[in-house]
Design a protein around this motif. Structure first.
Motif, PDB file in Angstrom:
ATOM      1  N   ASP A 168       0.244   6.924  12.561  1.00  0.00           N
ATOM      2  CA  ASP A 168       1.669   6.621  12.646  1.00  0.00           C
ATOM      3  C   ASP A 168       2.116   5.928  11.359  1.00  0.00           C
ATOM      4  N   TRP A 169       3.129   6.484  10.694  1.00  0.00           N
ATOM      5  CA  TRP A 169       3.532   5.921   9.403  1.00  0.00           C
ATOM      6  C   TRP A 169       4.095   4.508   9.539  1.00  0.00           C
ATOM      7  N   GLN A 170       4.717   4.210  10.681  1.00  0.00           N
ATOM      8  CA  GLN A 170       5.273   2.867  10.854  1.00  0.00           C
ATOM      9  C   GLN A 170       4.172   1.821  11.025  1.00  0.00           C
ATOM     10  N   VAL A 171       3.043   2.221  11.584  1.00  0.00           N
ATOM     11  CA  VAL A 171       1.894   1.312  11.648  1.00  0.00           C
ATOM     12  C   VAL A 171       1.381   1.065  10.237  1.00  0.00           C
ATOM     13  N   ARG A 172       1.295   2.125   9.450  1.00  0.00           N
ATOM     14  CA  ARG A 172       0.842   1.960   8.058  1.00  0.00           C
ATOM     15  C   ARG A 172       1.811   1.072   7.279  1.00  0.00           C
ATOM     16  N   GLU A 173       3.096   1.261   7.516  1.00  0.00           N
ATOM     17  CA  GLU A 173       4.107   0.446   6.841  1.00  0.00           C
ATOM     18  C   GLU A 173       3.928  -1.025   7.189  1.00  0.00           C
ATOM     19  N   SER A 174       3.724  -1.304   8.481  1.00  0.00           N
ATOM     20  CA  SER A 174       3.537  -2.682   8.925  1.00  0.00           C
ATOM     21  C   SER A 174       2.275  -3.283   8.317  1.00  0.00           C
ATOM     22  N   ALA A 175       1.205  -2.482   8.242  1.00  0.00           N
ATOM     23  CA  ALA A 175      -0.042  -2.969   7.657  1.00  0.00           C
ATOM     24  C   ALA A 175       0.136  -3.298   6.184  1.00  0.00           C
ATOM     25  N   ALA A 176       0.829  -2.422   5.459  1.00  0.00           N
ATOM     26  CA  ALA A 176       1.049  -2.656   4.032  1.00  0.00           C
ATOM     27  C   ALA A 176       1.851  -3.927   3.804  1.00  0.00           C
ATOM     28  N   GLU A 177       2.806  -4.203   4.689  1.00  0.00           N
ATOM     29  CA  GLU A 177       3.613  -5.404   4.555  1.00  0.00           C
ATOM     30  C   GLU A 177       2.827  -6.655   4.925  1.00  0.00           C
ATOM     31  N   THR A 178       2.073  -6.591   6.008  1.00  0.00           N
ATOM     32  CA  THR A 178       1.368  -7.769   6.509  1.00  0.00           C
ATOM     33  C   THR A 178       0.243  -8.201   5.588  1.00  0.00           C
ATOM     34  N   LEU A 179      -0.324  -7.268   4.847  1.00  0.00           N
ATOM     35  CA  LEU A 179      -1.420  -7.621   3.942  1.00  0.00           C
ATOM     36  C   LEU A 179      -0.982  -8.639   2.894  1.00  0.00           C
ATOM     37  N   ALA A 180       0.299  -8.692   2.591  1.00  0.00           N
ATOM     38  CA  ALA A 180       0.783  -9.691   1.631  1.00  0.00           C
ATOM     39  C   ALA A 180       0.665 -11.091   2.193  1.00  0.00           C
ATOM     40  N   LYS A 181       0.644 -11.219   3.518  1.00  0.00           N
ATOM     41  CA  LYS A 181       0.563 -12.537   4.149  1.00  0.00           C
ATOM     42  C   LYS A 181      -0.880 -12.966   4.380  1.00  0.00           C
ATOM     43  N   SER A 182      -1.722 -12.028   4.764  1.00  0.00           N
ATOM     44  CA  SER A 182      -3.081 -12.417   5.138  1.00  0.00           C
ATOM     45  C   SER A 182      -4.151 -11.810   4.247  1.00  0.00           C
ATOM     46  N   GLY A 183      -3.750 -11.010   3.290  1.00  0.00           N
ATOM     47  CA  GLY A 183      -4.728 -10.328   2.468  1.00  0.00           C
ATOM     48  C   GLY A 183      -5.290 -11.168   1.337  1.00  0.00           C
ATOM     49  N   SER A 184      -6.320 -10.648   0.702  1.00  0.00           N
ATOM     50  CA  SER A 184      -6.976 -11.291  -0.433  1.00  0.00           C
ATOM     51  C   SER A 184      -7.070 -10.266  -1.557  1.00  0.00           C
ATOM     52  N   PRO A 185      -7.568 -10.678  -2.721  1.00  0.00           N
ATOM     53  CA  PRO A 185      -7.703  -9.690  -3.803  1.00  0.00           C
ATOM     54  C   PRO A 185      -8.505  -8.459  -3.388  1.00  0.00           C
ATOM     55  N   GLY A 186      -9.324  -8.582  -2.360  1.00  0.00           N
ATOM     56  CA  GLY A 186     -10.129  -7.456  -1.905  1.00  0.00           C
ATOM     57  C   GLY A 186      -9.324  -6.319  -1.318  1.00  0.00           C
ATOM     58  N   CYS A 187      -8.065  -6.577  -0.994  1.00  0.00           N
ATOM     59  CA  CYS A 187      -7.252  -5.513  -0.390  1.00  0.00           C
ATOM     60  C   CYS A 187      -6.454  -4.751  -1.445  1.00  0.00           C
ATOM     61  N   ALA A 188      -6.646  -5.068  -2.723  1.00  0.00           N
ATOM     62  CA  ALA A 188      -5.890  -4.397  -3.784  1.00  0.00           C
ATOM     63  C   ALA A 188      -6.141  -2.893  -3.786  1.00  0.00           C
ATOM     64  N   GLY A 189      -7.406  -2.500  -3.646  1.00  0.00           N
ATOM     65  CA  GLY A 189      -7.741  -1.086  -3.661  1.00  0.00           C
ATOM     66  C   GLY A 189      -7.058  -0.305  -2.551  1.00  0.00           C
ATOM     67  N   PRO A 190      -7.192  -0.748  -1.294  1.00  0.00           N
ATOM     68  CA  PRO A 190      -6.501  -0.038  -0.210  1.00  0.00           C
ATOM     69  C   PRO A 190      -4.989  -0.019  -0.382  1.00  0.00           C
ATOM     70  N   LEU A 191      -4.401  -1.100  -0.890  1.00  0.00           N
ATOM     71  CA  LEU A 191      -2.951  -1.110  -1.107  1.00  0.00           C
ATOM     72  C   LEU A 191      -2.560  -0.126  -2.206  1.00  0.00           C
ATOM     73  N   MET A 192      -3.384  -0.033  -3.238  1.00  0.00           N
ATOM     74  CA  MET A 192      -3.073   0.937  -4.294  1.00  0.00           C
ATOM     75  C   MET A 192      -3.197   2.353  -3.756  1.00  0.00           C
ATOM     76  N   GLY A 193      -4.117   2.553  -2.813  1.00  0.00           N
ATOM     77  CA  GLY A 193      -4.214   3.847  -2.169  1.00  0.00           C
ATOM     78  C   GLY A 193      -2.954   4.172  -1.383  1.00  0.00           C
ATOM     79  N   ALA A 194      -2.349   3.126  -0.796  1.00  0.00           N
ATOM     80  CA  ALA A 194      -1.120   3.315  -0.017  1.00  0.00           C
ATOM     81  C   ALA A 194       0.061   3.705  -0.890  1.00  0.00           C
ATOM     82  N   LEU A 195      -0.058   3.539  -2.214  1.00  0.00           N
ATOM     83  CA  LEU A 195       1.008   3.970  -3.121  1.00  0.00           C
ATOM     84  C   LEU A 195       1.142   5.492  -3.128  1.00  0.00           C
ATOM     85  N   GLU A 196       0.141   6.183  -2.588  1.00  0.00           N
ATOM     86  CA  GLU A 196       0.174   7.646  -2.526  1.00  0.00           C
ATOM     87  C   GLU A 196       0.566   8.146  -1.137  1.00  0.00           C
TER      88      GLU A 196
END
Length: 320
Positions: free
Chosen positions: A208-236
């Protein structure tokens, strides 16, 4: 309401209108009692919410929005099974306006009520009250066969922000219903644990794209530098809304290495996405991104142009 209005008669006198045989007169009494904003009017409004006329009950349920505490909650939960749908909905809405934690006392026992509507209304009413004793019943409600109940239960759990509830939220993030998964993913924002981050990264691959959208947003609150790769993947991602949230999160997390991946996105046809990319490029202030920004100083969208100018000035100040 801000205090008792000047010129109102004694509350007892106003309440006498509730005994009038004409529904119109009783409606006027409810309006006057509500406008008084006097706590002494509460028992009378609680009585009006059981009036024979649906119009009177509806106004009473709406008027109780301006009151608080257990007595208000008790009156409202009594209206959740009203014969009239408008009254039921008004009561459920008024429950969400409760602010006194003590108002949650009549709600918690109803989390196991047979009626789905009652469960959802009580869970929604409990959410902002942050009653710690609601955590256990809310976790149990995640086993409900109703997606609406499970979604409302996640709301209660998320507001409590208790690390002990993480296992329950992780289960909810894998729920069969996308609305439940979205709610669970958004609720991870309070936790900086590895478990929360792993669940969010997994949610970036949700169907579900809205779940992915929520995950991409929430990672800014609870994420660490380790999530940079998955977030960059989400740019595609196929959905620009997901890409936008990923861009924003990379900016909030200060991932300067993402600038050269975000820069080419300035050519995307979605103005909101270009605007966000420009803002984040300015926040990251990587000199190499100037070339992408300079190409859009005359962008067709005024908000994009504004962000581009700000970003170029910020990068220039950093260089100076």
């Amino acid at each position: 309401m801000n205090g008792v209005f000047e010129g109102f008669d004694d509350i007892a006198d106003l309440a006498e209108g509730l005994d009038d045989p004409e529904p119109g007169a009783r409606i006027m009494a409810v309006i006057e009692l509500t406008d008084s904003a006097d706590p002494a009017a509460l028992p009378h409004l609680a009585r009006a919410i059981r009036d024979p006329d649906a119009g009177v009950r509806l106004l009473a349920a709406q008027g109780l929005t301006d009151f608080d505490g257990p007595e208000t909650a008790e009156a409202l939960v009594g209206a959740l099974l009203d014969d009239d749908q408008k009254v039921r909905l008004a009561a459920a809405t008024s429950l969400t306006e409760l602010k006194d934690p003590e108002a949650g006392t009549p709600l918690i026992p109803l989390l196991t009520a047979p009626a789905e509507f009652v469960q959802v209304a009580c869970l929604n009413g409990l959410k902002e009250l942050r009653r710690t004793d609601a955590l256990g019943p809310a976790i149990e409600a995640l086993e409900s066969g109703s997606p609406a109940v499970r979604c409302a239960a996640v709301g209660v759990i998320g507001w409590l922000q208790d690390e002990a509830a993480l296992p329950a939220l992780i289960r909810a993030a894998a729920d069969t219903d996308p609305a439940v998964r979205r709610a669970a993913v958004a609720a991870f924002g309070f936790s900086g644990s590895d478990y929360a981050e792993k669940a969010l990264i997994a949610a970036l691959r949700d169907d579900d794209w809205q779940v992915r959208e929520s995950a991409a947003e929430t990672l800014a609150k609870s994420g660490s530098p380790g999530c940079a790769g998955p977030l960059m993947g989400a740019l595609e991602d196929d959905f620009w809304q997901v890409r936008l949230k990923a861009v924003r999160s990379l900016g909030k997390l200060g991932m300067r290495g993402a600038a050269m991946r975000i820069g080419p996105m300035m050519n995307m046809p979605i103005p909101n996405l270009r605007k966000e990319c420009a803002a984040v490029l300015g926040e990251l202030a990587v000199a190499e991104s100037v070339v992408f920004l300079a190409d859009h100083e005359n962008d067709s969208d005024p908000d994009v142009r504004k962000n581009v100018r700000w970003a170029l000035e910020r990068i220039a100040r950093g260089a100076a």
